[in-house]
Design a protein around this motif. Structure first.
Motif, PDB file in Angstrom:
ATOM      1  N   ARG A 168       0.831  -1.206   0.000  1.00 32.45           N
ATOM      2  CA  ARG A 168       0.000   0.000   0.000  1.00 32.45           C
ATOM      3  C   ARG A 168       0.865   1.256   0.000  1.00 32.45           C
ATOM      4  NH1 ARG A 168      -5.100  -1.216   4.135  1.00 32.45           N
ATOM      5  NH2 ARG A 168      -6.192  -2.672   2.748  1.00 32.45           N
ATOM      6  N   SER A 169       1.950   1.205   0.747  1.00 38.51           N
ATOM      7  CA  SER A 169       2.866   2.350   0.793  1.00 38.51           C
ATOM      8  C   SER A 169       3.503   2.592  -0.576  1.00 38.51           C
ATOM      9  CB  SER A 169       3.963   2.097   1.841  1.00 38.51           C
ATOM     10  OG  SER A 169       4.915   3.125   1.826  1.00 38.51           O
ATOM     11  N   LEU A 170       3.912   1.502  -1.247  1.00 40.95           N
ATOM     12  CA  LEU A 170       4.503   1.631  -2.577  1.00 40.95           C
ATOM     13  C   LEU A 170       3.478   2.127  -3.582  1.00 40.95           C
ATOM     14  CD1 LEU A 170       6.668  -1.632  -2.781  1.00 40.95           C
ATOM     15  CD2 LEU A 170       7.517   0.718  -2.784  1.00 40.95           C
ATOM     16  N   LYS A 171       2.249   1.625  -3.503  1.00 36.08           N
ATOM     17  CA  LYS A 171       1.212   2.026  -4.458  1.00 36.08           C
ATOM     18  C   LYS A 171       0.899   3.510  -4.368  1.00 36.08           C
ATOM     19  CE  LYS A 171      -2.154  -0.361  -5.876  1.00 36.08           C
ATOM     20  NZ  LYS A 171      -3.440  -1.049  -6.027  1.00 36.08           N
ATOM     21  N   ARG A 172       1.033   4.089  -3.160  1.00 35.68           N
ATOM     22  CA  ARG A 172       0.772   5.523  -3.014  1.00 35.68           C
ATOM     23  C   ARG A 172       1.861   6.356  -3.688  1.00 35.68           C
ATOM     24  NH1 ARG A 172      -1.077   4.104   2.306  1.00 35.68           N
ATOM     25  NH2 ARG A 172       1.015   4.487   3.136  1.00 35.68           N
ATOM     26  N   ARG A 173       3.082   5.799  -3.767  1.00 35.60           N
ATOM     27  CA  ARG A 173       4.221   6.571  -4.266  1.00 35.60           C
ATOM     28  C   ARG A 173       4.559   6.303  -5.729  1.00 35.60           C
ATOM     29  NH1 ARG A 173       8.598   4.675  -1.611  1.00 35.60           N
ATOM     30  NH2 ARG A 173       7.570   3.157  -0.277  1.00 35.60           N
ATOM     31  N   LEU A 174       4.106   5.153  -6.255  1.00 37.28           N
ATOM     32  CA  LEU A 174       4.462   4.759  -7.610  1.00 37.28           C
ATOM     33  C   LEU A 174       3.266   4.866  -8.555  1.00 37.28           C
ATOM     34  CD1 LEU A 174       6.675   1.624  -6.821  1.00 37.28           C
ATOM     35  CD2 LEU A 174       7.458   3.903  -7.509  1.00 37.28           C
ATOM     36  N   PRO A 175       3.480   4.820  -9.862  1.00 37.17           N
ATOM     37  CA  PRO A 175       2.372   4.899 -10.824  1.00 37.17           C
ATOM     38  C   PRO A 175       1.347   3.793 -10.585  1.00 37.17           C
ATOM     39  CG  PRO A 175       4.473   5.170 -11.948  1.00 37.17           C
ATOM     40  CD  PRO A 175       4.798   4.778 -10.545  1.00 37.17           C
ATOM     41  N   PRO A 176       0.101   3.981 -11.038  1.00 36.66           N
ATOM     42  CA  PRO A 176      -0.955   2.974 -10.829  1.00 36.66           C
ATOM     43  C   PRO A 176      -0.699   1.707 -11.626  1.00 36.66           C
ATOM     44  CG  PRO A 176      -1.706   4.683 -12.327  1.00 36.66           C
ATOM     45  CD  PRO A 176      -0.373   5.145 -11.812  1.00 36.66           C
ATOM     46  N   GLY A 177      -1.469   0.670 -11.308  1.00 34.19           N
ATOM     47  CA  GLY A 177      -1.338  -0.593 -12.020  1.00 34.19           C
ATOM     48  C   GLY A 177      -2.251  -1.633 -11.422  1.00 34.19           C
ATOM     49  N   PRO A 178      -2.214  -2.867 -11.942  1.00 34.12           N
ATOM     50  CA  PRO A 178      -3.063  -3.930 -11.387  1.00 34.12           C
ATOM     51  C   PRO A 178      -2.727  -4.207  -9.927  1.00 34.12           C
ATOM     52  CG  PRO A 178      -1.446  -4.822 -12.940  1.00 34.12           C
ATOM     53  CD  PRO A 178      -1.387  -3.342 -13.066  1.00 34.12           C
ATOM     54  N   THR A 179      -3.722  -4.610  -9.170  1.00 31.82           N
ATOM     55  CA  THR A 179      -3.542  -4.839  -7.732  1.00 31.82           C
ATOM     56  C   THR A 179      -2.625  -6.040  -7.479  1.00 31.82           C
ATOM     57  OG1 THR A 179      -5.745  -3.967  -7.304  1.00 31.82           O
ATOM     58  CG2 THR A 179      -4.728  -5.286  -5.555  1.00 31.82           C
ATOM     59  N   PRO A 180      -1.527  -5.825  -6.735  1.00 27.97           N
ATOM     60  CA  PRO A 180      -0.604  -6.942  -6.456  1.00 27.97           C
ATOM     61  C   PRO A 180      -1.073  -7.794  -5.282  1.00 27.97           C
ATOM     62  CG  PRO A 180       0.267  -4.929  -5.512  1.00 27.97           C
ATOM     63  CD  PRO A 180      -1.019  -4.550  -6.215  1.00 27.97           C
ATOM     64  N   LEU A 181      -0.656  -9.032  -5.270  1.00 25.34           N
ATOM     65  CA  LEU A 181      -0.906  -9.932  -4.151  1.00 25.34           C
ATOM     66  C   LEU A 181       0.346  -9.987  -3.277  1.00 25.34           C
ATOM     67  CD1 LEU A 181      -2.594 -12.871  -6.114  1.00 25.34           C
ATOM     68  CD2 LEU A 181      -3.739 -11.129  -4.719  1.00 25.34           C
ATOM     69  N   PRO A 182       0.204 -10.266  -1.971  1.00 24.84           N
ATOM     70  CA  PRO A 182       1.376 -10.348  -1.105  1.00 24.84           C
ATOM     71  C   PRO A 182       2.374 -11.398  -1.607  1.00 24.84           C
ATOM     72  CG  PRO A 182      -0.626 -10.271   0.209  1.00 24.84           C
ATOM     73  CD  PRO A 182      -1.056 -10.435  -1.223  1.00 24.84           C
ATOM     74  N   PHE A 183       3.656 -11.021  -1.642  1.00 23.45           N
ATOM     75  CA  PHE A 183       4.800 -11.883  -1.956  1.00 23.45           C
ATOM     76  C   PHE A 183       4.926 -12.263  -3.438  1.00 23.45           C
ATOM     77  CE2 PHE A 183       3.522 -12.943   2.471  1.00 23.45           C
ATOM     78  CZ  PHE A 183       4.584 -12.324   3.109  1.00 23.45           C
ATOM     79  N   VAL A 184       3.832 -12.497  -4.135  1.00 23.94           N
ATOM     80  CA  VAL A 184       3.938 -12.876  -5.554  1.00 23.94           C
ATOM     81  C   VAL A 184       3.608 -11.707  -6.476  1.00 23.94           C
ATOM     82  CG1 VAL A 184       3.461 -15.307  -5.140  1.00 23.94           C
ATOM     83  CG2 VAL A 184       1.555 -13.760  -5.635  1.00 23.94           C
TER      84      VAL A 184
END
Length: 522
Positions: A33-49
């Protein structure tokens, strides 16, 4: 009492493990969530993979769909964020105007395992890469790259390929070995100083290993090792990758030993000779990166890049010509009108063959064998379109989005040479045509690839007609994505366009062949 304590101990251990696992997942979710706030948008990632699982179903279509997130988007390969450059403007801004910042290559355990950090293609932007690339370019030019001599080699090899294909006339056959052998003979003549006959069993085995290597890199095996690097040392199907690399390295080492025995510094025969001389010159230079391991990997990089990409593009070309026979016929008619049956094509003929020239470009555009180019990595923290991109962030150029931009191309989603023709039917260059990428890491062999594709393609269509075997099902044009996007295995049927002319030309091949290359296909 002891059994009760044992039960409590097991429960405590299980509970502790569960709490630990849940804590790791929660921490990973907060990190994402922290990375998503700072980086460009994209598909929702899953934990670890991350978003890796999305690539399993149809990676090519997923890559094309990234444009929905804008000029920049973020996907996650495992836990690492990867920035996709989805437009020509942002690609130029990153890879050209800030080319050095984006010129790195990621440090990946599987690549280190294979190359040991040597070679050219996967080495990051540093002193070693600069030395090796500069030397490779200089040496390749000395041995004909970009000159008429290489053009003549390609033309001669094209006639050998035609003769070999005609041995299968009227029969369904898989063209993979013949095309790989023909294309690899060009780079082999520069690197090893000789070519290999199509019936050379040792070289055929090497090409088979090379193709198997490409297929393995296109499979789930490599993806699992990328996600879980600790598996590299464990038994499993991925060990076949290392065995194949070792077999190819052994082939190069044997060639190196033979070259050392016959080395004449005053009469260099090929790339290996030149490299051995450079090693001797720099033997006392501590700053030198010229050593045996770099010779092996640089030779491997040149051979792999000079074989797989062009031969794969030619196979896509066969598929498109058989799927669009009207394009094949129009190319053939134009070639015969300009060249007849007896004159072999040259690069100077491109201006006289606008439709054929456009068709070669359309094969590269629609075939799109490197939809994300080779992965880049940022050398330092930088700014791009208002986002702070941290140092060592993976970056991919979304060539698929640019080569099929719906707002630019006349026929973005279909195979149509008209994409490269103006209203007068003349060939026109296009700045969106970037199959070889741009910037400091632009493809080393672009000029060679362009020469090979035009002369091989034009020579083949001048004399041969290609068609699908009866009852062939529709071809999956998305192919198989790995190191490059390869077509699914297929068979085709070839027929001579003019038996009389082909026989005359075949009997006259010895006159055309260069004794220096020892070509014996006639």
């Amino acid at each position: 009492m002891q059994s009760v304590l044992r039960y409590l101990d097991l429960t405590s251990v299980a509970l502790a493990l569960l709490v630990g696992l849940v804590s790791l997942v929660v921490l990973e979710i907060f990190r994402l969530r922290s990375l998503k706030r700072r980086l460009p948008p994209g598909p929702t990632p899953l934990p670890f993979v991350g978003t890796t699982l999305y690539f399993f179903k149809n990676p090519v279509r997923l890559i094309k769909s990234m444009v929905q997130y804008g000029d920049l988007c973020t996907v996650y390969i495992g836990r690492r964020p990867t920035i996709f450059l989805n437009s020509l403007d942002v690609m130029k801004e990153a890879l050209v105007h800030n080319g050095i910042v984006f010129a790195g290559r990621p440090s990946m355990p599987i690549m280190e395992w294979i190359s040991g950090g040597n070679g050219i293609v996967m080495v990051t932007y540093n002193h070693a890469w600069k030395q090796q690339r500069r030397f490779a370019l200089h040496t390749l030019r000395n041995f004909g790259l970009g000159k008429k001599s290489v053009e003549e080699r390609v033309s001669e090899e094209a006639q050998c390929l035609i003769k070999e294909i005609l041995k299968q006339e009227g029969k369904a056959f898989d063209p993979i070995h013949l095309t790989m052998n023909a294309v690899s003979n060009i780079i082999c003549s520069i690197v090893f100083g000789d070519r290999f006959e199509y019936d050379n069993q040792r070289f055929a085995k090497l090409l088979k290993i090379l193709n198997e290597h490409i297929v393995l890199f296109s499979s789930w095996v490599t993806l699992i090792v990328v996600l879980f690097p600790f598996m590299i040392r464990l038994p499993g199907p991925h060990q076949k990758i290392y065995q194949n690399v070792k077999a190819f390295k052994d082939f190069i080492r044997e060639a190196m030993v033979e070259h050392r025995k016959m080395l004449d510094p005053e009469n260099l025969r090929d790339f290996i000779d030149a490299y051995l001389v450079e090693m001797d010159k720099n033997s006392l230079n501590e700053d030198s990166t010229f050593h045996e391991e770099n010779l092996v990997m640089s030779t491997s990089d040149l051979f792999l890049a000079g074989t797989e990409t062009t031969s794969t593009t030619l196979r896509w070309g066969f598929i498109f010509m058989m799927t669009h026979p009207e394009v094949q016929e129009r190319c053939h008619e134009e070639i015969i009108r300009v060249l007849g049956y007896d004159r072999t094509p040259t690069m100077d003929d491109r201006a006289k063959l606008p439709y054929t020239h456009a068709t070669v470009h359309e094969i590269l555009r629609f075939g799109n064998i490197l939809p994300t180019s080779v992965t880049h990595e940022t050398m330092q923290t930088t700014q791009l379109r208002g986002y702070t991109i941290p140092k060592e962030t993976l970056v991919m150029a979304n060539l698929a989005a640019i080569l099929m931009d719906k707002d630019h191309w006349k026929h973005p989603d279909t195979f149509n040479p008209e994409n490269f023709l103006d209203e007068n039917g003349q060939f026109c260059k296009d700045e969106f045509f970037l199959p070889f990428s741009i910037g400091p890491r632009v493809c080393l062999g672009e000029s060679l690839a362009r020469t090979e594709l035009f002369i091989f393609f034009t020579s083949l269509l001048q004399r041969l007609q290609f068609s699908w075997p009866p009852n062939t099902p529709p071809v999956d044009l998305d192919g198989i994505l790995g190191m490059v996007k390869i077509p699914h295995p297929f068979q085709m049927i070839c027929r001579s366009r003019d038996v009389h002319h082909v026989q005359i030309h075949t009997h006259g091949l010895e006159v055309l062949m260069s004794s220096k290359l020892k070509i014996r296909c006639a």
